[in-house]
Design a protein around this motif. Structure first.
Motif, short mmCIF file in Angstrom:
data_model
loop_
_atom_site.label_atom_id
_atom_site.label_comp_id
_atom_site.label_asym_id
_atom_site.label_seq_id
_atom_site.Cartn_x
_atom_site.Cartn_y
_atom_site.Cartn_z
N SER A 293 34.72 -28.02 38.35
CA SER A 293 35.86 -28.73 37.76
C SER A 293 35.86 -28.66 36.23
O SER A 293 36.91 -28.40 35.62
CB SER A 293 35.87 -30.20 38.22
N MET A 294 34.71 -28.84 35.61
CA MET A 294 34.66 -28.82 34.15
C MET A 294 34.81 -27.40 33.60
O MET A 294 35.35 -27.19 32.50
CB MET A 294 33.36 -29.43 33.66
N ASP A 295 34.37 -26.41 34.38
CA ASP A 295 34.55 -25.02 33.96
C ASP A 295 36.03 -24.67 33.91
O ASP A 295 36.50 -24.04 32.96
CB ASP A 295 33.83 -24.08 34.92
N LEU A 296 36.76 -25.08 34.94
CA LEU A 296 38.20 -24.81 34.99
C LEU A 296 38.93 -25.60 33.91
O LEU A 296 39.91 -25.11 33.32
CB LEU A 296 38.74 -25.18 36.37
N TYR A 297 38.46 -26.80 33.64
CA TYR A 297 39.03 -27.65 32.58
C TYR A 297 38.89 -26.95 31.22
O TYR A 297 39.84 -26.87 30.43
CB TYR A 297 38.30 -28.99 32.61
N ALA A 298 37.70 -26.39 30.97
CA ALA A 298 37.45 -25.69 29.71
C ALA A 298 38.35 -24.47 29.56
O ALA A 298 38.94 -24.23 28.50
CB ALA A 298 35.98 -25.28 29.62
N LYS A 299 38.46 -23.67 30.63
CA LYS A 299 39.31 -22.48 30.56
C LYS A 299 40.78 -22.85 30.38
O LYS A 299 41.53 -22.16 29.68
CB LYS A 299 39.12 -21.63 31.82
N ALA A 300 41.20 -23.95 30.99
CA ALA A 300 42.59 -24.39 30.84
C ALA A 300 42.88 -24.75 29.38
O ALA A 300 43.98 -24.49 28.88
CB ALA A 300 42.87 -25.58 31.75
N LEU A 301 41.90 -25.35 28.71
CA LEU A 301 42.10 -25.73 27.31
C LEU A 301 41.96 -24.53 26.37
O LEU A 301 42.67 -24.42 25.38
CB LEU A 301 41.11 -26.82 26.91
N LEU A 302 41.03 -23.64 26.67
CA LEU A 302 40.77 -22.51 25.78
C LEU A 302 41.90 -21.49 25.81
O LEU A 302 42.31 -20.98 24.75
CB LEU A 302 39.46 -21.83 26.16
N HIS A 303 42.44 -21.20 27.00
CA HIS A 303 43.50 -20.18 27.05
C HIS A 303 44.64 -20.51 28.00
O HIS A 303 45.72 -19.93 27.89
CB HIS A 303 42.90 -18.82 27.44
N GLY A 304 44.46 -21.47 28.91
CA GLY A 304 45.54 -21.81 29.84
C GLY A 304 46.02 -20.58 30.60
O GLY A 304 45.23 -19.74 31.04
N LYS A 305 47.34 -20.47 30.73
CA LYS A 305 47.93 -19.31 31.40
C LYS A 305 48.24 -18.17 30.43
O LYS A 305 48.91 -17.21 30.80
CB LYS A 305 49.20 -19.73 32.14
N CYS A 306 47.81 -18.33 29.19
CA CYS A 306 48.02 -17.36 28.10
C CYS A 306 49.44 -17.40 27.55
O CYS A 306 49.73 -16.70 26.57
CB CYS A 306 47.70 -15.93 28.54
#
Length: 772
Positions: free
Chosen positions: A433-446
């Protein structure tokens, strides 16, 4: 649309009967309040500029000195030692000036001169005091007599309530280190990474550089340091950030997370309303300079210049270099939702919208079922891809018509916000869950973040939120200070109703948000799609692992009588050696904000001492006593290196500037070329906690910080961000690339946890394990 009509204050047409005109009272009222607010802010800035410019003096202190001079003349005591009479003698002879008037004017001029001289002397004395750095190198809790005397004078001179920029002119300039010291420290830092043959070759290059090339380059840096406020920062912003032509998404931008466990409201629009209101409250404090300057030890002021461009700032793409556009004022933000862009006014009738009104506006956007126009949904992918295609597309397709108007609305917005359709946050049942949270904040859907804005606020469907920040205008502690204020204000000051809505009564008569219009040509769509493919490839390659190490934290580390940062950095060296079987060049970010316009310096955490300790830990023949002795040497060395970096004696910014001067002078330096080409395969940063007094973490343990993170710096390396979130918690954010066969973020995260346990066991301290 109602808002479209209100945007025009005056309309007229020519008819056979004459002129037909129409006045929009609502629009005129908005214009009136906008101008009133603008002039009010100009006055506040003008007043603050004067108060900051004469600090520690004040208009009242000037009046006191004038009154004292007048009183002394009345008592026939000449405190000026004849200066007032001399001033009176050179005043022009005018019939309307009586002798008494000349005396009053002369006394006032003398008093003003004394006042200004006092301010000048204070600032020079303050700057001299701030040049003292001995306190940094003294053991914690053991201050020398000289340091105590210095601290007493400094505390006395800091005044009671300084404004945000009060100390700017008193801060010392960043010193230029000596070439010999930089070379010596550099060779020492690479010794653990090179075999004897490689090291001898590097030492030979360094010796030749120091003897032949360096003296000439150093002269230019010293010359620049005499007239520039900071000899590094402008070049650092220019060449490290603005001249980069690759994507800033993942490679440069970074993120900050919400509370780890607490979610004050699961209502997406309500959380957005409170957060936006808190952001603008902070901006108001920033404009009025009501934020206290950061102080080391509570008495050593740090530079506040990076905070100036926090709001109303956008990175504008260019062919050769980008530029940072900062506006003094912005009264709206732009919101992205379901592929559409909306302009939301933050003020109505001259007043900042209340959280409940903002919630209503955001709910209107969430309820809007209109579809994106062709090309609109993925438009923001232009900001996520390569910079040159974006710069060309901006000039060709966004320089006129509705595209220019809509893009200007984004550029001129206070910040950018996304109402996301996904839900993210900590989930005990989902280890990812936290890994996906981080990726959503770092780049989202681009394409659902405008990566060029100074920061993006992301509100997820379940009420969780976070930030994505552009890096060129400031460093992470600046955004961290803002984010701490917003989280605490949202949760503990603004609060929510029992059903999760923002507090207050909404004003349903507010005009709805304005939908931005776009006319995207097929040719422009091709560029958007190309940028999206570049960004998506980059985003899909990011391997993230965010973990909560809750077995111990700062409390246990202090019992080991060592620096928490040194403890973690040594653990990272141990974890990396176990992960890859070798040492690597390690970057730890340190700040230089005790100097004017200071930003960061590098602490090279992989040292001879830390390498010796790691080898001892992996050598079964070594005893615990031997390992502890080596650990102490490694920790002391790390603390010393960190202090050198903070006090302007780091080496990497010096080497960077020497390299730039060599390029300007077209001087080839094999040594500098080698130094600047070395990859940072382990890039680390600690997230500081700066406003611990905003709420009691002991009473609200669920409001512990999650910290933030960034992407990997090297293709075959790791990026590690960590925050010592409390007495019993350390949060780690580990990034790498799936495409590298050498790295695995989850594996490295597990190695970090094991290394921390091994260090605790080494000190024979009891580890309290607790599952959250």
């Amino acid at each position: 649309m109602a808002e479209a009509h209100q945007a025009v204050a005056f309309q007229f047409t020519v008819t056979p009967d004459g002129f037909d005109y129409h006045l929009s009272r609502e629009a005129l009222k908005h214009i009136y309040f906008s101008e009133v607010t603008a002039w009010r802010k100009r006055f506040i800035r003008f007043k603050n500029g004067i108060l900051t410019g004469v600090y520690p003096g004040s208009p009242s202190s000037l009046m006191v000195i004038v009154a004292a001079s007048m009183g002394s003349l009345y008592a026939k005591i000449d405190l000026s030692m004849g200066m007032i009479d001399r001033i009176k003698a050179i005043l022009p002879a005018r019939s309307f000036l009586s002798p008494l008037s000349k005396t009053l004017i002369s006394a006032t001029l003398f008093s003003t001169g004394v006042w200004l001289c006092g301010i000048f002397v204070f600032r020079r004395t303050m700057k001299l005091l701030l040049c003292y750095q001995g306190w940094m190198f003294e053991p914690h809790g053991k201050r020398s007599l000289s340091t105590k005397i210095w601290a007493g004078f400094l505390k006395l001179m800091c005044g009671r309530k300084p404004m945000l920029y009060s100390f700017q002119s008193s801060l010392p300039s960043l010193p230029v280190p000596s070439v010999s010291q930089t070379i010596q420290t550099y060779l020492e830092s690479v010794r653990p990474l090179l075999d004897d043959k490689e090291y001898d070759k590097m030492a030979k290059l360094a010796k030749e550089f120091q003897a032949k090339t360096a003296p000439r380059l150093q002269k230019y840096l010293v010359l620049k340091s005499w007239w520039a406020a900071n000899y590094v920062s402008d070049w650092w912003e220019e060449y490290i950030y603005l001249r980069g032509r690759g994507p800033i998404m993942v490679n440069s931008n970074y993120y900050a997370m919400d509370f780890l466990y607490a979610t004050p409201s699961s209502c997406q629009a309500a959380r957005a309303g409170n957060a936006v209101h808190a952001f603008i409250m902070y901006r108001r404090k920033l404009d009025r300079e009501q934020i206290a300057p950061m102080m080391a030890l509570g008495i050593v002021p740090m530079c506040s210049s990076q905070m100036e461009r926090m709001f109303n700032t956008t990175r504008i793409p260019g062919i050769e270099r980008d530029t940072v556009q900062h506006l003094r004022e912005s009264r709206h933000l732009v919101v992205y939702h379901n592929g559409r862009f909306f302009k939301v006014w933050l003020y109505h009738g001259g007043d900042l919208l209340k959280p409940r009104d903002l919630e209503m506006q955001f709910q209107r956007i969430l309820d809007d079922k209109s579809l994106p126009r062709p090309g609109e949904e993925k438009l923001a992918a232009l900001t996520a891809g390569e910079r040159i295609p974006w710069a060309k597309a901006r000039a060709m397709y966004f320089s006129q018509g509705v595209n220019k108007s809509s893009l200007s609305a984004i550029d001129r917005a206070a910040f950018f916000m996304t109402l996301d359709n996904e839900s993210h946050g900590y989930d005990k049942e989902n280890s990812m869950s936290m890994d996906l949270y981080a990726k959503a904040l770092l780049h989202g859907k681009c394409y659902n973040r405008w990566f060029d804005k100074s920061f993006n606020l992301i509100i997820f469907k379940n009420g969780k939120m976070g930030l994505n920040a552009e890096h060129s205008w400031a460093d992470a502690p600046i955004i961290g200070h803002l984010w701490e204020f917003v989280l605490a204000t949202d949760c503990f000051d603004l609060k929510y109703t029992a059903d999760g809505h923002s507090c207050g009564i909404m004003n349903s008569s507010l005009p709805p948000p304005e939908r931005l219009q776009w006319e995207i040509t097929p040719e422009c769509m091709e560029i958007i799609d190309s940028s999206y493919e570049v960004a998506k490839t980059l985003a899909d390659d990011v391997d993230f692992q965010c973990s909560q190490f809750s077995d111990f934290g700062k409390g246990l580390i202090k019992r080991c009588k060592t620096s928490p940062d040194a403890f973690i950095q040594i653990a990272l060296q141990l974890a990396h050696f176990r992960d890859k079987g070798k040492f690597c060049l390690t970057y730890e970010a340190s700040m230089t904000r005790m100097f004017r316009d200071g930003r960061t310096e590098t602490v090279r955490s992989c040292t001879n001492e830390s390498a010796a300790f790691v080898r001892a830990m992996e050598d079964p023949t070594k005893t615990k006593v031997e390992r502890l002795a080596l650990f102490k040497k490694a920790a002391d060395k790390h603390q010393h290196m960190y202090r050198l970096a903070m006090t302007g004696s780091g080496i990497d910014r010096h080497l960077f500037c020497l390299y730039l001067v060599s390029r300007y002078l077209t001087i080839e330096s094999p040594f500098l070329k080698q130094v600047l080409s070395e990859p940072w395969r382990l890039s680390t940063s600690q997230t500081p906690q700066q406003q611990l007094k905003m709420f009691d973490l002991g009473k609200h343990p669920d409001c512990v910080s999650s910290g933030g993170g960034f992407g990997p710096v090297a293709d075959d390396g790791y990026g590690v961000s960590y925050i010592i979130a409390g007495e019993d918690l350390i949060n780690f954010h580990v990034s790498s690339k799936f495409s590298s066969p050498e790295t695995n973020s989850r594996r490295f995260g597990n190695n970090i946890h094991q290394a921390l346990h091994d260090l605790a066991e080494l000190f024979s301290v009891r580890v309290h394990r607790e599952e959250k």
